[in-house]
Enzyme design. Structure first.
Site, PDB file in Angstrom:
ATOM      1  N   ASP A 140      44.469  50.383  34.532  1.00 18.56           N
ATOM      2  CA  ASP A 140      45.026  49.419  33.586  1.00 18.56           C
ATOM      3  C   ASP A 140      44.262  49.463  32.266  1.00 18.56           C
ATOM      4  O   ASP A 140      44.870  49.432  31.187  1.00 18.56           O
ATOM      5  CB  ASP A 140      44.975  48.010  34.180  1.00 18.56           C
ATOM      6  N   HIS A 155      44.096  45.514  46.557  1.00 21.17           N
ATOM      7  CA  HIS A 155      44.640  46.841  46.848  1.00 21.17           C
ATOM      8  C   HIS A 155      44.026  47.413  48.122  1.00 21.17           C
ATOM      9  O   HIS A 155      44.174  48.600  48.402  1.00 21.17           O
ATOM     10  CB  HIS A 155      44.392  47.805  45.690  1.00 21.17           C
ATOM     11  N   GLY A 175      50.258  46.668  38.333  1.00 25.68           N
ATOM     12  CA  GLY A 175      51.056  47.315  39.363  1.00 25.68           C
ATOM     13  C   GLY A 175      51.977  46.348  40.074  1.00 25.68           C
ATOM     14  O   GLY A 175      51.731  45.138  40.131  1.00 25.68           O
ATOM     15  N   SER A 176      53.041  46.875  40.628  1.00 26.79           N
ATOM     16  CA  SER A 176      53.920  46.091  41.488  1.00 26.79           C
ATOM     17  C   SER A 176      53.258  45.883  42.846  1.00 26.79           C
ATOM     18  O   SER A 176      52.242  46.489  43.167  1.00 26.79           O
ATOM     19  CB  SER A 176      55.259  46.806  41.659  1.00 26.79           C
ATOM     20  N   GLY A 177      53.843  44.992  43.638  1.00 22.97           N
ATOM     21  CA  GLY A 177      53.287  44.682  44.942  1.00 22.97           C
ATOM     22  C   GLY A 177      52.452  43.427  44.961  1.00 22.97           C
ATOM     23  O   GLY A 177      51.976  43.016  46.030  1.00 22.97           O
ATOM     24  N   HIS A 178      52.267  42.794  43.779  1.00 20.79           N
ATOM     25  CA  HIS A 178      51.470  41.566  43.677  1.00 20.79           C
ATOM     26  C   HIS A 178      52.337  40.361  43.345  1.00 20.79           C
ATOM     27  O   HIS A 178      51.809  39.315  42.954  1.00 20.79           O
ATOM     28  CB  HIS A 178      50.401  41.721  42.604  1.00 20.79           C
TER      29      HIS A 178
END
Length: 335
Positions: free
Chosen positions: A113, A222, A57-60
């Site tokens: 994932d 998260h 995911g994005s945001g990392h």
């Protein structure tokens, strides 16, 4: 009350971020077939080389796309914020990374994932491409040692990706690349501490509540619950709390060698990370453990979450060579 973000439309944030990444790193990255969710290293894939595909995911950021380049990952599949990429971009990355020697999938141990990468592996297998998967499971706060297979992958994925990427770049076989990746994962240990929440671009609301004098030990990237909500402590006390657990689980004899990652979860500044790193090195010296390399900064973030994590990888000669192997990625280099 909404949080403040420098964005346009929250639904467009990931694609606009990728456009900005490509504008900044056009010498390193290119989209596969124009797909902004499937990015490949310009100088990575080549005939006879095992391909390394990472993603999540994005945001990392800089995980995952920041570690795409020669000597590390060949491609990264990009999901929405805190969400797995779907199978299609994973398959596009796989085809772009394939050099005829097989492809290694690596990503954090999260249900979405696992499902989507497994689906992509099954479908890509119909095209005759052999795929192996190694999950990162470095977060020791997320499950006990007897259930390590249930642990989450967090900032320690940096070390595991680095070792696997070096093995692939050295033109080792798929069996050897998988073995080295699993070895690196088995010897990598992380715990984080959160001081505050983050907010998603679409909602701009804090994703959990925390008091002004509280911290949470072991919180996931998260916002998954940690192992303890405690009063905020000093930097040395926080590091000691983390290092006690890391050293106990790593169980390395005196004279061992490690690499260290002190990672910001998003908003924690370098000043505080280096204060933590000072104590980390003192604790390692007291344990008679040698520090081979140290990395301090933002390597696996959780949007703007306040807090930090500490990762140790227990090195041997082979893993040390993998860690020192040159790479040139969009947001990380080893010369």
């Amino acid at each position: 009350m909404q949080t403040k973000k420098i964005i346009n439309n929250g639904d467009d944030a990931v694609d606009e971020m990728v456009e900005g990444i490509l504008a900044a790193h056009s010498d390193t990255l290119r989209p596969v077939g124009g797909n902004l969710r499937a990015l490949v290293a310009k100088n990575g894939p080549r005939p006879g080389k095992v391909g390394l595909v990472i993603g999540g995911g994005s945001g990392h950021e800089p995980s995952f796309v920041g570690f795409v380049g020669k000597g590390l990952a060949d491609a990264a599949a990009i999901g929405n914020v805190f969400a797995s990429p779907p199978p299609d971009p994973i398959m596009e990355c796989t085809k772009a990374a394939d050099g005829g020697a097989g492809v290694l999938y690596m990503y954090g141990n999260y249900a979405g994932d696992v499902m989507n990468f497994d689906m992509a592996a099954e479908m890509i297998g119909m095209d005759g491409i052999e795929v192996r998967t190694v999950l990162t499971t470095d977060d020791i706060a997320s499950a006990p040692p007897a259930e390590r297979h249930k642990r989450r992958g967090v900032a320690g994925n940096f070390f595991v990706f680095k070792a696997a990427g070096a093995a692939c770049d050295m033109m080792l076989s798929l069996d050897e690349c998988e073995r080295i990746a699993r070895k690196a994962n088995d010897r990598t240990f992380t715990i984080g501490v959160a001081l505050g929440a983050c907010s998603l671009p679409q909602t701009r609301k804090w994703n959990f509540e925390m008091g002004p004098d509280e911290m949470e030990v072991g919180m996931g990237i998260h916002g998954e619950p940690g192992i303890a909500r405690e009063p905020l402590q000093s930097a040395d006390q926080i590091v000691d709390r983390i290092m006690d657990q890391l050293l106990a689980e790593m169980d390395a004899p005196k004279g061992s060698k490690v690499a260290v990652l002190v990672n910001s979860l998003g908003s924690t500044p370098l000043m505080e990370l280096y204060i933590m790193n000072r104590r980390v090195h003192r604790r390692l010296a007291d344990a008679r453990i040698e520090t081979h390399r140290t990395f301090v900064g933002t390597y696996c973030s959780s949007l703007e979450m306040a807090g930090a994590s500490i990762t140790l990888i227990h090195l041997d000669d082979e893993l040390q060579r993998m860690l020192d192997h040159p790479c040139d990625c969009a947001m990380f280099q080893v010369k």
